[in-house]
Design an enzyme around this catalytic site. Structure first.
Site, PDB file in Angstrom:
ATOM      1  N   ASP A  56       0.869  -1.205   0.164  1.00 43.28           N
ATOM      2  CA  ASP A  56       0.162  -0.121   0.120  1.00 43.28           C
ATOM      3  C   ASP A  56       0.726   1.150   0.048  1.00 43.28           C
ATOM      4  OD1 ASP A  56      -2.424  -1.045  -0.180  1.00 43.28           O
ATOM      5  OD2 ASP A  56      -2.885  -1.078   1.935  1.00 43.28           O
ATOM      6  N   LYS A  78      -3.581   2.745  -2.469  1.00 40.88           N
ATOM      7  CA  LYS A  78      -5.010   3.070  -2.143  1.00 40.88           C
ATOM      8  C   LYS A  78      -4.963   4.356  -1.153  1.00 40.88           C
ATOM      9  CE  LYS A  78      -7.953  -0.137  -1.910  1.00 40.88           C
ATOM     10  NZ  LYS A  78      -8.495  -0.068  -3.330  1.00 40.88           N
ATOM     11  N   MET A 195      -9.060   9.496   8.473  1.00 37.25           N
ATOM     12  CA  MET A 195      -9.447   9.797   7.171  1.00 37.25           C
ATOM     13  C   MET A 195     -10.827  10.870   7.417  1.00 37.25           C
ATOM     14  SD  MET A 195      -9.686   5.918   5.134  1.00 37.25           S
ATOM     15  CE  MET A 195     -10.263   5.045   6.840  1.00 37.25           C
TER      16      MET A 195
END
Length: 277
Positions: A56, A78, A195
């Site tokens: 990742d 991602k 996030m």
């Protein structure tokens, strides 16, 4: 080794009775928040024994460099708001490589089972008859606050902690921040929001329905890395704190009274700077 995808593999996780049983193996490895020294010994051993690594974006170069020289490293980025490798494509690569006899390590930032879609990957590989071993990693929500000398729980300030995403799956209603705020206030919980930077304004406004405006917050960017930055504020100033300090992803937002000491220290430092000026 060939990892070329063909139309016959488009179903990815569906087990074809005519296919040979998997004879490689797969490990989901949490690479932690970025600092290589925070890797577990088990994670390091898995990385060093892998023949194929699917990596990742948030995994540091120093950790990837620990792979054996002959290993094939495939970056499958991602990141929210950025061009990303489709999840279905990643899962198909994992299945194909295992069936070719490889030791596949899916290397994820933080912990595979905390907002890492590890559960989805385990389910899809299980459907293909492949057992997956999971190696935990230190999640950034823990590492970021620890780096500031602040606990997530404290007998005087917080009886528990909630890890939650500020980025809902497309098409889903997302988090009920009003209900969460009321629960956090009543149960004395620390909120750790992943996030959440892009939706900070909405999160702030909805949390204010159940938490006092003076509730301390901290935003930590690039937790555990040399370029880590953080800013302290209150829930009433969350969005402005992020903007004024130029903080961006990857960041975690922590909300709760465990931050009282950090907030007091930040306030004292600010007053000292004002007097010096």
């Amino acid at each position: 080794m060939s990892l070329t995808l063909t139309s016959s593999s488009s179903s990815g996780g569906d087990r074809d009775p005519g296919m040979p049983l998997a004879h490689g193996r797969c490990t989901l490895v949490g690479a932690g928040p970025g600092d290589p020294e925070l890797l577990t010994i088990k994670a390091l051993k898995a990385i060093q024994s892998a023949t194929v690594l699917l990596v990742d974006d948030l995994v540091s170069d120093e950790i990837v460099a620990m792979a054996q020289p002959g290993a094939r490293v495939i970056h499958v980025g991602k990141r929210g708001g950025c061009k990303s490798t489709p999840q279905s494509f990643i899962e198909r690569l994992m299945i194909m490589a295992v069936r070719e006899g490889e030791h596949v390590v899916r290397l994820k930032g933080g912990d595979p089972f905390i907002f890492g879609r590890g559960g989805e990957e385990v389910e899809h590989l299980a459907q293909a008859g492949i057992h997956v071993e999971v190696v935990n990693g230190i999640t950034s929500g823990l590492a970021g606050l620890t780096s500031l000398g602040v606990p997530l729980t404290h007998r005087d300030h917080a009886q528990g902690v909630v890890f939650i995403t500020g980025h809902a799956k497309p098409g889903s209603p997302g988090t009920d921040w009003h209900a969460l705020a009321a629960t956090a206030h009543a149960a004395r919980l620390t909120l750790v929001i992943y996030m959440g930077v892009s939706g900070a304004g909405r999160i702030q406004n909805e949390l204010l329905s159940g938490l006092p405006p003076s509730t301390p917050i901290v935003v930590v960017q690039n937790a555990s890395l040399p370029n880590q930055r953080h800013a302290v504020g209150t829930l009433a100033t969350l969005e402005r704190t992020i903007a004024d300090n130029g903080l961006c992803s990857p960041s975690i937002i922590v909300v709760g009274d465990v931050l009282q000491g950090l907030a007091a220290a930040a306030s004292s430092a600010h007053l000292a700077l004002e007097k010096a000026a």
